[in-house]
Design a protein around this motif. Structure first.
Motif, PDB file in Angstrom:
ATOM      1  N   GLY A  47      62.732 -55.814 -14.322  1.00  0.00           N
ATOM      2  CA  GLY A  47      62.321 -56.426 -13.192  1.00  0.00           C
ATOM      3  C   GLY A  47      62.454 -57.899 -12.379  1.00  0.00           C
ATOM      4  O   GLY A  47      64.338 -58.152 -12.958  1.00  0.00           O
ATOM      5  N   ASN A  68      59.662 -53.350 -22.906  1.00  0.00           N
ATOM      6  CA  ASN A  68      58.732 -52.229 -21.786  1.00  0.00           C
ATOM      7  C   ASN A  68      58.886 -50.838 -21.988  1.00  0.00           C
ATOM      8  O   ASN A  68      59.335 -50.777 -23.406  1.00  0.00           O
ATOM      9  CB  ASN A  68      59.468 -53.278 -20.817  1.00  0.00           C
ATOM     10  N   GLY A  70      61.216 -49.164 -20.502  1.00  0.00           N
ATOM     11  CA  GLY A  70      62.349 -48.677 -20.463  1.00  0.00           C
ATOM     12  C   GLY A  70      62.328 -47.983 -18.685  1.00  0.00           C
ATOM     13  O   GLY A  70      63.342 -47.561 -18.839  1.00  0.00           O
TER      14      GLY A  70
HETATM   15  N1  LIG Z   1      56.738 -61.718  -7.010  1.00  0.00           N
HETATM   16  C1  LIG Z   1      55.734 -63.249  -7.545  1.00  0.00           C
HETATM   17  O1  LIG Z   1      55.371 -63.697  -6.064  1.00  0.00           O
HETATM   18  C2  LIG Z   1      54.397 -63.399  -8.583  1.00  0.00           C
HETATM   19  C3  LIG Z   1      54.194 -64.593  -8.445  1.00  0.00           C
HETATM   20  C4  LIG Z   1      52.838 -65.358  -9.053  1.00  0.00           C
HETATM   21  C5  LIG Z   1      53.236 -64.716 -11.065  1.00  0.00           C
HETATM   22  N2  LIG Z   1      53.836 -63.591 -10.891  1.00  0.00           N
HETATM   23  C6  LIG Z   1      53.371 -62.846 -11.907  1.00  0.00           C
HETATM   24  O2  LIG Z   1      54.858 -62.536 -12.628  1.00  0.00           O
HETATM   25  C7  LIG Z   1      55.500 -61.649 -13.610  1.00  0.00           C
HETATM   26  C8  LIG Z   1      55.991 -60.996 -13.240  1.00  0.00           C
HETATM   27  O3  LIG Z   1      56.937 -60.034 -11.972  1.00  0.00           O
HETATM   28  P1  LIG Z   1      57.625 -59.536 -12.074  1.00  0.00           P
HETATM   29  O4  LIG Z   1      57.650 -59.047 -10.456  1.00  0.00           O
HETATM   30  O5  LIG Z   1      58.977 -59.909 -12.033  1.00  0.00           O
HETATM   31  O6  LIG Z   1      57.241 -57.774 -11.904  1.00  0.00           O
HETATM   32  P2  LIG Z   1      57.982 -56.340 -11.840  1.00  0.00           P
HETATM   33  O7  LIG Z   1      59.276 -56.771 -11.400  1.00  0.00           O
HETATM   34  O8  LIG Z   1      57.684 -55.307 -11.625  1.00  0.00           O
HETATM   35  O9  LIG Z   1      58.809 -56.452 -14.173  1.00  0.00           O
HETATM   36  C9  LIG Z   1      57.532 -56.332 -14.469  1.00  0.00           C
HETATM   37  C10 LIG Z   1      58.249 -56.342 -16.048  1.00  0.00           C
HETATM   38  O10 LIG Z   1      56.794 -55.365 -16.997  1.00  0.00           O
HETATM   39  C11 LIG Z   1      57.575 -54.081 -17.379  1.00  0.00           C
HETATM   40  N3  LIG Z   1      56.605 -53.148 -17.695  1.00  0.00           N
HETATM   41  C12 LIG Z   1      55.458 -53.010 -16.884  1.00  0.00           C
HETATM   42  N4  LIG Z   1      54.276 -52.427 -17.442  1.00  0.00           N
HETATM   43  C13 LIG Z   1      54.902 -52.175 -18.306  1.00  0.00           C
HETATM   44  C14 LIG Z   1      53.967 -51.880 -19.553  1.00  0.00           C
HETATM   45  N5  LIG Z   1      52.801 -51.375 -18.949  1.00  0.00           N
HETATM   46  N6  LIG Z   1      54.252 -51.635 -20.869  1.00  0.00           N
HETATM   47  C15 LIG Z   1      55.330 -52.437 -21.037  1.00  0.00           C
HETATM   48  N7  LIG Z   1      56.435 -52.917 -19.894  1.00  0.00           N
HETATM   49  C16 LIG Z   1      55.496 -52.900 -18.702  1.00  0.00           C
HETATM   50  C17 LIG Z   1      58.617 -53.550 -16.635  1.00  0.00           C
HETATM   51  O11 LIG Z   1      59.604 -52.904 -17.411  1.00  0.00           O
HETATM   52  P3  LIG Z   1      59.208 -50.792 -17.516  1.00  0.00           P
HETATM   53  O12 LIG Z   1      58.960 -51.228 -16.005  1.00  0.00           O
HETATM   54  O13 LIG Z   1      60.134 -50.400 -17.522  1.00  0.00           O
HETATM   55  O14 LIG Z   1      57.589 -50.960 -18.502  1.00  0.00           O
HETATM   56  C18 LIG Z   1      59.183 -54.486 -16.586  1.00  0.00           C
HETATM   57  O15 LIG Z   1      60.017 -54.948 -17.570  1.00  0.00           O
HETATM   58  C19 LIG Z   1      53.394 -61.274 -13.800  1.00  0.00           C
HETATM   59  O16 LIG Z   1      52.922 -61.083 -14.196  1.00  0.00           O
HETATM   60  C20 LIG Z   1      53.415 -61.181 -11.584  1.00  0.00           C
HETATM   61  O17 LIG Z   1      51.416 -61.074 -12.092  1.00  0.00           O
HETATM   62  C21 LIG Z   1      54.752 -62.647 -10.002  1.00  0.00           C
END
Ligand SMILES: NC(=O)c1ccc[n+]([C@@H]2O[C@H](COP(=O)([O-])OP(=O)(O)OC[C@H]3O[C@@H](n4cnc5c(N)ncnc54)[C@H](OP(=O)(O)O)[C@@H]3O)[C@@H](O)[C@H]2O)c1
Length: 375
Positions: A47, A68, A70
């Motif tokens: 991600g 994760n 995958g």
């Molecule tokens: N982006 C922002 O501006 C922002 C701001 C404040 C806080 N945050 C926080 O930052 C965090 C991550 O954001 P991101 O943008 O990096 O997220 P992301 O790009 O959606 O990545 C999510 C990661 O978690 C894994 N994942 C998702 N659902 C899963 C599940 N049910 N079981 C196991 N693995 C799972 C995904 O891999 P798979 O799909 O392969 O499972 C991926 O590795 C979140 O907690 C969010 O609340 C983000």
């Protein structure tokens, strides 16, 4: 007890030896066990923000395991152990394993965070949960870490939507605190996370649109504040917390009052070597534009908030506690520079349409309307 100079030098020498052996450059925290490479489990890891944390941990010599489903960027870290599983009832692969620290950056549902913290509590020394500033109950006045948090009437709701995201993340924090002792738990609350790899295009919209030149709508006025966190700064602080056992709750943001929409315009122009004819429209006009927005699923003025009502202080969150604990914010211009370099490496079909901000057709419509109303 304070470290003596001798202890400091001893720790420094150990640190240097560790570095030479590919180990960890720990500071003289007095926790000599932290000079060894750590075993870190990242829940997520692919991600957007995960890869930056993984890369920073690897750069500092730690060993990283990913967990994760995958689905996302499967091939990103082929040399790392990846345990495939779903946080929704599929944690079996984590049973019976031990890690020095866990970084949880994929917890959106309280039950998932409860399950993982309960399972891993006895199998790790330290748990770091990535939360969000959206946990705060109100943004009418500036928040610090002790401000009231949002609540949700029905705590069994698991659907993550605009309105439920913040309260659910607040509940996730609560579940983590219930399972992990305070001296082993860190909670980071980032604001808009920006930089290379950002798949939301919320911050990216501004420099990318600026690079196109011409007349461009800007909301509010040049002095309106905005706040972000560079994903690399967040990753550095995350790994600092892990290495130094920095516990507690921290807003991770650029310093309140340090950056404005006018700065964003100037930096975007400087980085992209372009010049736009900025048309600053007032809050009332912005509100009407948002109502008429034909692309309802897109934020047409992303990362910007009105300085009135319940959004008045969204961009005035205190980051003082994290900075005192070591968070360092790079200049936003550097974030824009690296973001644009990354953007230029993406395939044309990805960059053709931004996921946030307004389309050129709607912007042209708004500019015409603004000119009509304001001479
Ligand atoms: N982006 C922002 O501006 C922002 C701001 C404040 C806080 N945050 C926080 O930052 C965090 C991550 O954001 P991101 O943008 O990096 O997220 P992301 O790009 O959606 O990545 C999510 C990661 O978690 C894994 N994942 C998702 N659902 C899963 C599940 N049910 N079981 C196991 N693995 C799972 C995904 O891999 P798979 O799909 O392969 O499972 C991926 O590795 C979140 O907690 C969010 O609340 C983000």
């Amino acid at each position: 007890m304070k470290n003596s100079r001798r202890d400091f030098l001893k720790a420094g020498a150990l640190g240097a030896a560790g570095l030479a052996a590919g180990g960890v450059a720990a500071e003289a925290t007095g926790q000599l066990d932290k000079l060894r490479p750590l075993k870190i489990l990242v829940l997520g890891g692919t991600g957007f923000i995960g890869p930056h944390m993984v890369s920073e941990a690897l750069r500092r010599g730690h060993a990283v395991t990913l967990f994760n489903r995958g689905r996302t960027d499967r091939q990103l870290f082929p040399d790392l152990e990846t345990i495939i599983g779903d946080r929704d009832g599929g944690l079996d692969g984590l049973k019976g394993r031990r890690w020095d620290a866990v970084i949880d950056n994929s917890g959106y549902v309280p039950r998932h965070v409860q399950d993982s913290t309960r399972l891993l509590s006895g199998n790790t020394d330290f748990y770091l949960y990535i939360s969000t500033i959206s946990t705060y109950a109100s943004f009418a006045t500036p928040n610090d870490e002790d401000s009231p948090l949002a609540t949700i009437d029905d705590e069994t709701i698991e659907e993550v939507t605009g309105p439920t995201y913040g309260p659910l993340k607040a509940l996730c924090e609560k579940r983590a605190r219930a399972e992990i002792d305070a001296d082993r738990l860190a909670i980071l609350r980032p604001t808009y996370i920006c930089g290379p790899g950002d798949h939301t295009d919320r911050f990216t919209y501004w420099p990318v649109r600026t690079a196109q030149g011409g007349e461009m709508i800007w909301p509010g006025g040049p002095s309106y504040p905005t706040q972000i966190i560079d994903v690399r700064d967040l990753a550095n602080f995350t790994i600092d917390c892990v290495e130094k056992t920095i516990t507690g709750t921290y807003n991770t943001v650029t310093p309140a009052g340090s950056y404005t929409m006018g700065d964003l315009l100037a930096d975007s122009q400087a980085v992209t070597a372009s010049s736009v004819d900025a048309i600053w429209v007032d809050e009332a006009f912005v509100a009407r534009a948002q109502e008429q927005n034909p692309e309802q699923n897109r934020g047409i003025f992303p990362i910007w908030h009105a300085l009135s009502g319940d959004t008045a202080a969204v961009s005035s969150i205190s980051g003082a506690r994290a900075r005192a604990a070591g968070l360092q914010n790079r200049p936003v211009r550097e974030t824009i520079r690296d973001l644009m370099r990354w953007w230029q490496t993406l395939p044309a079909e990805r960059t053709a349409v931004l996921k946030a901000g307004m389309s050129s057709a709607f912007e042209a419509e708004l500019i015409a309307l603004w000119k009509q109303q304001n001479g």
